[in-house]
Design an enzyme around this catalytic site. Structure first.
Site: not given
Ligand code: NAD
Length: 253
Positions: A88, A158
């Site tokens: 995560n 990203y």
């Protein structure tokens, strides 16, 4: 309510804050032993201490293979081999990440190092640990709408890493299905954590992203914990290689 993760051991990266901490706390509440892994030792320690006896802090930099390997080895030495791993941890370099013509190689490399290489290293050593333990397992990665639609127009680095994570999950799910290792992605929507302070602190940007969210509100870290428990438990035993979007409808707009 019966605990749904009794007898499971989970490792969550980025568990020192935000979405990762909410996932780790929920896993503890469901009866799992949980390793709170984070690069920030203080944050991992604080979060694990607050969660109680079923929680163990681990300082790990997912971008550094030696650190990831040492982390899994330390766990296995203490008989804490995880059968659930949530990859995560991630970064989004606001103020640096941009559309490609304005994106520096340095920002690209820093983002790729943590988000894509870090997820690869986490998944790699999770699979190795699960194969060595022989009992299969569940690996869950945190994806993003930016890896699926045009949400990341101004965040080429990203968005690219998140698209890569989605592909890594599918490839890994196919490679290890017969070993009983399931691999899935959870896609949160816009979630107000420290990561996105540049948006939540800017009323105009915040209103714009909420307007692109059909359910009409920002997400909270707790919004994805239910799907995480499902994927960590035997209830999801027929799910692998899939993307679970819990994003307020953002990717269906
Ligand atoms: N917040 C959102 O709107 C949103 C939306 C979709 C996806 N996500 C994804 O959710 C995940 C969690 O983000 P968040 O919003 O909770 O952010 P956050 O900044 O609150 O938490 C991220 C955590 O990861 C840790 N971390 C960063 N680099 C690390 C490294 N190299 N090694 C180990 N730990 C490291 C940080 O110390 C921090 O505790 C990220 O992958 C992010 O891309 C967030």
């Amino acid at each position: 309510m019966t605990a749904r993760l009794d007898h499971r051991t989970a490792l969550v990266t980025g568990a020192g804050s935000g979405i990762g901490r909410a996932i780790a706390d929920r896993f503890v509440a469901e009866g799992a032993r949980v390793v709170y892994a984070d690069r920030d030792a203080v944050a991992a320690g604080t979060a694990a201490a607050a969660a109680g006896a079923l929680a163990l802090p681990l300082t790990v930099d997912i971008a550094d293979e030696a650190s990831v390997e040492a982390g899994f080895a330390a766990l296995s030495a203490q008989a804490w081999t995880p059968d659930v791993v949530v990859a995560n941890a991630g970064v989004q370099l606001f103020g640096h990440d941009a559309a490609v013509a304005d994106l520096s190689l340095e920002t690209w490399n820093r983002t790729v190092a943590v988000n894509l290489t870090g997820t690869f290293l986490t998944v790699k050593h999770a699979v190795r640990a699960m194969l060595a333990a022989g009992g299969g397992g569940s690996i869950i990665a945190t994806g993003s709408p930016t890896g699926l639609n045009g949400e990341g127009a101004d965040f080429a680095a990203y968005s690219s890493t998140k698209g890569g994570i989605h592909a890594l999950v599918r490839a890994t799910a196919m490679a290890y299905a017969r070993d009983g290792i399931r691999v899935n992605t959870v896609v949160p929507g816009y979630t107000e954590t420290g990561l996105v302070q540049a948006i939540s602190g800017d009323p105009e940007a915040r209103a714009a992203i909420v307007a692109r969210t059909p359910l009409g509100r920002p997400g909270t870290p707790d919004d994805v914990t239910g799907i995480m428990v499902y994927l960590a438990s035997a209830e999801s035993s027929y799910a692998t290689g899939a993307e679970f979007r819990v994003d307020g409808g953002m990717t269906s707009l």
